[in-house]
Design a protein around this motif. Structure first.
Motif, PDB file in Angstrom:
ATOM      1  N   TRP A 150       0.853  -1.194   0.000  1.00 10.66           N
ATOM      2  CA  TRP A 150       0.000   0.000   0.000  1.00 10.66           C
ATOM      3  C   TRP A 150       0.888   1.243   0.000  1.00 10.66           C
ATOM      4  N   GLN A 151       0.672   2.140  -0.975  1.00 13.68           N
ATOM      5  CA  GLN A 151       1.461   3.371  -1.078  1.00 13.68           C
ATOM      6  C   GLN A 151       1.023   4.360   0.002  1.00 13.68           C
ATOM      7  N   GLU A 152       1.967   5.161   0.488  1.00 11.83           N
ATOM      8  CA  GLU A 152       1.608   6.137   1.530  1.00 11.83           C
ATOM      9  C   GLU A 152       0.801   7.298   0.968  1.00 11.83           C
ATOM     10  N   LYS A 153       1.159   7.702  -0.256  1.00 11.44           N
ATOM     11  CA  LYS A 153       0.528   8.890  -0.841  1.00 11.44           C
ATOM     12  C   LYS A 153      -0.959   8.642  -1.111  1.00 11.44           C
ATOM     13  N   LEU A 154      -1.782   9.624  -0.756  1.00  8.05           N
ATOM     14  CA  LEU A 154      -3.219   9.516  -1.022  1.00  8.05           C
ATOM     15  C   LEU A 154      -3.598  10.457  -2.163  1.00  8.05           C
ATOM     16  N   PHE A 155      -4.616  10.064  -2.897  1.00  8.06           N
ATOM     17  CA  PHE A 155      -5.037  10.845  -4.071  1.00  8.06           C
ATOM     18  C   PHE A 155      -6.493  11.278  -3.917  1.00  8.06           C
ATOM     19  N   ASP A 156      -6.796  12.463  -4.474  1.00  5.15           N
ATOM     20  CA  ASP A 156      -8.189  12.939  -4.444  1.00  5.15           C
ATOM     21  C   ASP A 156      -9.041  12.155  -5.438  1.00  5.15           C
TER      22      ASP A 156
END
Ligand SMILES: Cc1cc2nc3c(=O)[nH]c(=O)nc-3n(C[C@H](O)[C@H](O)[C@H](O)COP(=O)(O)OP(=O)(O)OC[C@H]3O[C@@H](n4cnc5c(N)ncnc54)[C@H](O)[C@@H]3O)c2cc1C
Length: 341
Positions: A150-156
């Motif tokens: 799971w990548q840390e960065k979140l996307f809108d």
């Protein structure tokens, strides 16, 4: 706004470009090493060949204008000019007939996936990244599982541009309660064979559609504009590369294991059509494509727009099965994302 695009085919890369023009922060995840998806180019040690999409037919005015702009930027060329149809069977020889069409035809310079790098020049590009799961965290946004982590960065927003069966699986696993449309797909395949010849053949012919043969299309790949010149390593004489695509039916029958047979059928078919000896074929390369396409009678789905969650999906399958439909998908997706901002 941060947008994640899954898939770096024509749809994903072009969408990245449209969003970049609106200064939107784009990350693009591609499972393969290279970009272009089914519009891909192979570099062998004896030459370069487009083994997926081979030409770009343009039918609608909007797409013709788009390709015209790329032409003015030297990113595409109008080609081929000399298209023929062959009704020849293995038993009966027939002359080539001129192919009449109201479409315009283009190729990308100087390989079919060349524009993908340009369209994604400002995006955060992550190749060799297979997205196996996506999840929506309420109040925070989208998280992607890339190569099992799971990548840390979140996307809108997240946009799936993979073919429908892969996109559908990702949406279903996301555990959002949404009813997916019934979009019936079937799997098919295509053997694409590149053949390097020791001589120039079929002068004045760029592309042939074969109606009664195991081969459906033969294209003079090295005759496309701005392609590298090829030479016979032994004689130093100018040589050329043709690409033969076998019919879907035959490719399905041969399967992935049928490479030698596919190469031999392509070699024989080309040599018979152009009256050249088999020994003129110096090198060959075969690529097996397996892909989903809408079932007969299935209407295109359009794009999937779940603005509430910031989830979108689209690809060539949204409007057909060509680069023109991939362009339409990228345009519709960008409009939906920008309007839903
Ligand atoms: C043999 C062949 C010949 C063709 N000839 C022509 C032609 O002459 N003219 C024409 O207009 N069209 C042609 N087409 C069709 C054309 O190639 C496609 O319509 C177009 O390239 C589709 O672009 P796309 O971006 O929608 O999909 P794709 O090119 O399939 O791109 C989807 C991308 O998503 C990636 N991906 C998938 N799942 C994941 C995941 N889970 N995580 C990360 N990445 C993922 C894939 O690797 C791929 O790069 C041809 C197709 C084939 C197979």
């Amino acid at each position: 706004m941060k947008v994640a695009i899954v898939g770096a085919g024509i749809t994903g890369c072009l969408l990245a470009n449209f969003l970049d023009l609106k200064s939107i922060d784009v990350s693009i995840f591609e499972k393969s090493r290279g970009f272009g998806g089914r519009a891909s180019t192979k570099q062998t040690d004896w030459g370069q060949c487009d083994l997926g999409a081979t030409i770009v037919p343009a039918q609608q005015a909007g797409f013709m204008n788009f390709m015209g702009t790329l032409c003015a930027q030297d990113r595409v060329s109008q080609w081929p000019k000399n298209i023929f149809v062959s009704q020849q069977t293995t038993d009966i020889k027939q002359p080539l007939e001129i192919f009449v069409s109201d479409k315009e035809y283009y190729v990308f310079n100087s390989k079919m996936n060349a524009a993908c790098r340009y369209w994604t020049k400002n995006a955060k590009v992550q190749s060799n990244n297979l997205i196996s799961q996506i999840r929506y965290i309420v109040g925070k946004g989208w998280q992607l599982k890339s190569n099992g982590v799971w990548q840390e960065k979140l996307f809108d927003k997240v946009v799936l541009t993979a073919p429908w069966p892969q996109s559908q699986a990702l949406i279903e696993q996301s555990e959002l309660s949404m009813k997916l449309p019934d979009f019936s797909q079937s799997w098919t395949s295509c053997w694409s064979i590149a053949l390097k010849l020791d001589q120039l053949v079929a002068s004045g012919v760029d592309l042939v559609y074969l109606k009664e043969q195991s081969i459906r299309t033969l294209v003079r790949d090295s005759g496309k504009p701005l392609r590298p010149q090829t030479f016979d390593a032994d004689t130093g004489r100018k040589s050329e590369i043709w690409v033969a695509q076998l019919t879907n039916k035959l490719s399905d029958d041969l399967g992935k294991e049928g490479k030698d047979k596919a190469i031999s059928i392509a070699t024989k078919g080309l040599c018979e059509l152009f009256d050249v000896p088999i020994k003129s074929v110096l090198n060959t390369y075969g690529h097996y494509w397996r892909y989903a396409r809408p079932r007969e009678g299935q209407k295109p789905l359009g794009i999937l727009n779940q603005q509430k969650y910031g989830l979108y999906a689209g690809g060539d399958w949204s409007f057909g099965a060509t680069i023109e439909s991939a362009h339409e998908a990228a345009l519709s997706l960008s409009q939906a994302i920008i309007m839903g901002e």
